[in-house]
Design a protein around this motif. Structure first.
Motif, PDB file in Angstrom:
ATOM      1  N   VAL A  96       0.733  -0.988   0.082  1.00  0.00           N
ATOM      2  CA  VAL A  96      -0.100  -0.053  -0.017  1.00  0.00           C
ATOM      3  C   VAL A  96       0.822   1.247  -0.209  1.00  0.00           C
ATOM      4  O   VAL A  96       0.853   2.166  -0.771  1.00  0.00           O
ATOM      5  CB  VAL A  96      -0.897   0.223   1.253  1.00  0.00           C
ATOM      6  CG1 VAL A  96      -1.940   1.300   1.246  1.00  0.00           C
ATOM      7  CG2 VAL A  96      -1.795  -1.064   0.948  1.00  0.00           C
ATOM      8  N   LEU A 153       0.950   4.418  -2.958  1.00  0.00           N
ATOM      9  CA  LEU A 153       0.702   5.614  -2.445  1.00  0.00           C
ATOM     10  C   LEU A 153       1.930   6.441  -3.049  1.00  0.00           C
ATOM     11  O   LEU A 153       1.602   7.654  -3.474  1.00  0.00           O
ATOM     12  CB  LEU A 153       0.373   5.738  -1.195  1.00  0.00           C
ATOM     13  CG  LEU A 153      -1.177   5.065  -0.584  1.00  0.00           C
ATOM     14  CD1 LEU A 153      -1.270   5.279   0.841  1.00  0.00           C
ATOM     15  CD2 LEU A 153      -2.385   5.740  -1.360  1.00  0.00           C
ATOM     16  N   VAL A 191       1.771   7.097  -6.649  1.00  0.00           N
ATOM     17  CA  VAL A 191       0.821   7.695  -7.404  1.00  0.00           C
ATOM     18  C   VAL A 191       1.140   9.142  -7.020  1.00  0.00           C
ATOM     19  O   VAL A 191       0.786  10.038  -7.855  1.00  0.00           O
ATOM     20  CB  VAL A 191      -0.798   7.250  -6.645  1.00  0.00           C
ATOM     21  CG1 VAL A 191      -1.625   8.292  -6.721  1.00  0.00           C
ATOM     22  CG2 VAL A 191      -1.196   5.991  -6.837  1.00  0.00           C
ATOM     23  N   GLN A 192       1.497   9.440  -5.916  1.00  0.00           N
ATOM     24  CA  GLN A 192       2.082  10.895  -5.616  1.00  0.00           C
ATOM     25  C   GLN A 192       3.055  11.220  -6.384  1.00  0.00           C
ATOM     26  O   GLN A 192       2.985  12.338  -6.968  1.00  0.00           O
ATOM     27  CB  GLN A 192       2.461  10.954  -4.106  1.00  0.00           C
ATOM     28  CG  GLN A 192       2.992  12.236  -3.499  1.00  0.00           C
ATOM     29  CD  GLN A 192       3.796  12.314  -2.398  1.00  0.00           C
ATOM     30  OE1 GLN A 192       4.269  11.455  -1.729  1.00  0.00           O
ATOM     31  NE2 GLN A 192       3.897  13.641  -1.839  1.00  0.00           N
ATOM     32  N   LEU A 243      -4.757  14.324  -7.204  1.00  0.00           N
ATOM     33  CA  LEU A 243      -4.771  12.983  -6.777  1.00  0.00           C
ATOM     34  C   LEU A 243      -3.712  12.660  -6.056  1.00  0.00           C
ATOM     35  O   LEU A 243      -3.449  11.834  -5.139  1.00  0.00           O
ATOM     36  CB  LEU A 243      -5.178  12.038  -8.003  1.00  0.00           C
ATOM     37  CG  LEU A 243      -5.193  10.647  -7.756  1.00  0.00           C
ATOM     38  CD1 LEU A 243      -6.387  10.469  -6.669  1.00  0.00           C
ATOM     39  CD2 LEU A 243      -5.370   9.650  -8.894  1.00  0.00           C
ATOM     40  N   GLY A 244      -2.354  12.981  -6.898  1.00  0.00           N
ATOM     41  CA  GLY A 244      -1.220  12.724  -6.068  1.00  0.00           C
ATOM     42  C   GLY A 244      -0.987  13.286  -4.600  1.00  0.00           C
ATOM     43  O   GLY A 244      -0.400  12.567  -3.616  1.00  0.00           O
ATOM     44  N   ALA A 282      -2.953  11.361  -2.302  1.00  0.00           N
ATOM     45  CA  ALA A 282      -2.252  10.053  -2.040  1.00  0.00           C
ATOM     46  C   ALA A 282      -1.280  10.477  -0.835  1.00  0.00           C
ATOM     47  O   ALA A 282      -0.889   9.572  -0.312  1.00  0.00           O
ATOM     48  CB  ALA A 282      -1.708   9.394  -3.260  1.00  0.00           C
ATOM     49  N   GLY A 283      -0.462  11.312  -1.202  1.00  0.00           N
ATOM     50  CA  GLY A 283       0.722  11.565  -0.388  1.00  0.00           C
ATOM     51  C   GLY A 283       0.199  11.963   1.193  1.00  0.00           C
ATOM     52  O   GLY A 283       0.781  11.534   2.009  1.00  0.00           O
ATOM     53  N   GLU A 284      -1.035  12.535   1.172  1.00  0.00           N
ATOM     54  CA  GLU A 284      -1.437  12.712   2.716  1.00  0.00           C
ATOM     55  C   GLU A 284      -2.010  11.321   3.296  1.00  0.00           C
ATOM     56  O   GLU A 284      -1.713  11.336   4.445  1.00  0.00           O
ATOM     57  CB  GLU A 284      -2.819  13.634   2.627  1.00  0.00           C
ATOM     58  CG  GLU A 284      -2.421  15.276   2.227  1.00  0.00           C
ATOM     59  CD  GLU A 284      -3.591  15.921   1.813  1.00  0.00           C
ATOM     60  OE1 GLU A 284      -4.999  15.260   1.999  1.00  0.00           O
ATOM     61  OE2 GLU A 284      -3.648  17.117   1.637  1.00  0.00           O
ATOM     62  N   GLN A 285      -2.543  10.686   2.460  1.00  0.00           N
ATOM     63  CA  GLN A 285      -2.865   9.260   3.145  1.00  0.00           C
ATOM     64  C   GLN A 285      -1.728   8.316   3.453  1.00  0.00           C
ATOM     65  O   GLN A 285      -1.701   7.557   4.286  1.00  0.00           O
ATOM     66  CB  GLN A 285      -3.752   8.602   1.984  1.00  0.00           C
ATOM     67  CG  GLN A 285      -5.127   9.180   1.871  1.00  0.00           C
ATOM     68  CD  GLN A 285      -5.877   9.199   3.144  1.00  0.00           C
ATOM     69  OE1 GLN A 285      -5.872   8.469   3.939  1.00  0.00           O
ATOM     70  NE2 GLN A 285      -6.277  10.651   3.463  1.00  0.00           N
ATOM     71  N   GLU A 286      -0.451   8.696   2.602  1.00  0.00           N
ATOM     72  CA  GLU A 286       0.784   7.835   2.652  1.00  0.00           C
ATOM     73  C   GLU A 286       1.090   8.389   4.308  1.00  0.00           C
ATOM     74  O   GLU A 286       1.660   7.475   5.191  1.00  0.00           O
ATOM     75  CB  GLU A 286       1.750   8.016   1.933  1.00  0.00           C
ATOM     76  CG  GLU A 286       3.149   7.406   2.235  1.00  0.00           C
ATOM     77  CD  GLU A 286       4.155   7.744   1.046  1.00  0.00           C
ATOM     78  OE1 GLU A 286       5.112   7.376   1.320  1.00  0.00           O
ATOM     79  OE2 GLU A 286       3.945   8.690   0.524  1.00  0.00           O
TER      80      GLU A 286
END
Length: 394
Positions: A193, A197, A200-201, A214-215, A218-222
């Protein structure tokens, strides 16, 4: 095995042996009692009680509070009855009571079951009964009373400490098991995962436009997921049925088959890594490991090669060396990159980047092996993975 279980078994033997001792004293002094038939009646009741309840103190679940109260009542009745059925001369001379040292078993049962407070209450009642039976605080009576009182309280306190230690140990084992499971999940997250992420970032930032947004997300979720992985959250314990359901769900979603059972040739798992920048060297004969252990070792090697690709640069080369020894398997991953600056690994763990800590060292620790990392700035990095024979994933 419970620490107190041997005490219950010892108490069972104590009650049986002391009953035999009390009966022997009674038969030897039968004609000296003032009322021998009354004494015989009590000894018969005591023997019948023992025949019906001899195994009640062999385990804590059978030794109930009601039984302990009844046991102590019979012992106290025997002590007080001794002053009635025995002659005054024998009582004044310090003759043993009818139950004799069997009375101590009733007090010890209270100590093991309820701790030092129950022991103190029971021994105090026994002490009072002995003083009433004797009619005075004679030196030998006081000596016996103090001995029973101190020894029973001490045993009760020891039992309480042992129980507290068992609870602490059980809790520590639960925490250790939960922590190991969390680390295993964190390794899987790091190997899948988090890497997705991060990709994607990077790709989103390179493409721009809506992909950049979107990137960014994804960075925040990472970052949030790394914080969760590194935060030490311990999940609740799950049953074997729940774990089996989880495994089936993961298999259905990911399509990844469960690890096979039996020996596996490690070379077949590591050979696909060979390429233009990776050199693979292994013995000419199969390097056999249990399938689960081989899969974990291969995953650790993949994590080491991922670190080479990320941190050593595009032109860095890597070498994989497999050594098959009688007591274990050693896999060495070496690269010619710039090396790792001193303290960088500790900083990475604090930042939540757990690649070396979990994907490599954590896997080897679970296998009972070791992972040693040697890095000299400017001279590359070498990771030595050692797995003992017979290792299985835990």
């Amino acid at each position: 095995m419970s620490v107190e279980l041997p005490l219950w078994r010892a108490l069972t033997g104590y009650r049986i042996l002391t009953l035999g001792y009390a009966l022997a004293l009674f038969f030897l002094n039968y004609h000296e009692y003032a009322h021998p038939l009354g004494a015989a009646l009590y000894m018969g009741v005591l023997t019948l009680w023992m025949l019906l309840t001899w195994n009640r103190v062999s385990a804590p679940e059978r030794c109930t509070r009601a039984f302990l109260i009844a046991d102590l009542t019979i012992a106290l009745a025997g002590v007080l009855l001794s002053a009635v059925v025995d002659s005054a001369q024998r009582v004044d001379g310090g003759a043993a009571t009818l139950p004799s040292i069997w009375t101590g078993g009733a007090v010890l049962g209270l100590a093991i079951k309820g701790g030092w407070r129950w022991a103190a209450a029971g021994s105090t009642l026994v002490a009072a009964a002995n003083l009433v039976e004797r009619g005075s605080a004679a030196r030998d009576t006081v000596h016996n009373v103090v001995l029973v009182w101190v020894s029973s309280i001490a045993i009760g306190y020891i039992v309480e400490v042992a129980r507290a230690s068992e609870r602490t140990l059980a809790r520590a084992l639960q925490i250790e098991a939960a922590t190991r499971e969390r680390e295993r999940l964190a390794r899987d997250i790091h190997d899948s995962v988090l890497q997705v992420l991060a990709m994607v970032q990077r790709r989103g930032a390179a493409i721009g436009g809506e992909a950049a947004e979107l990137g960014r997300m994804a960075g925040e979720q990472e970052i949030a997921l790394r914080s969760l992985v590194a935060g030490g959250l311990v999940p609740p314990q799950r049953s074997a049925e729940q774990l089996a359901e989880d495994a089936e769900l993961v298999e259905a979603v990911t399509g990844a088959p469960r690890p096979p059972v039996g020996p596996c040739d490690l070379r077949a798992l590591l050979a696909p890594h060979e390429g233009a920048t990776v050199t693979f060297s292994a013995p000419g004969t199969p390097v056999l490991l249990e399938a689960a252990a081989a899969a974990e070792l291969a995953a650790a090697v993949s994590a080491a090669l991922d670190n080479v690709a990320k941190h050593a640069g595009a032109g860095a080369r890597a070498w994989i060396l497999v050594e098959d020894e009688p007591d274990g398997v050693i896999v060495t991953v070496r690269d010619d990159g710039p090396g790792i600056p001193e303290g960088r690994l500790a900083d990475a763990e604090r930042e939540g980047r757990m690649g070396v800590a979990l994907s490599i060292r954590g896997r080897l620790r679970d296998l009972g092996g070791t992972a040693e990392l040697v890095s000299v700035p400017g001279q590359g990095t070498e990771v030595e993975l050692r797995v003992p024979r017979g290792s299985e994933k835990t």
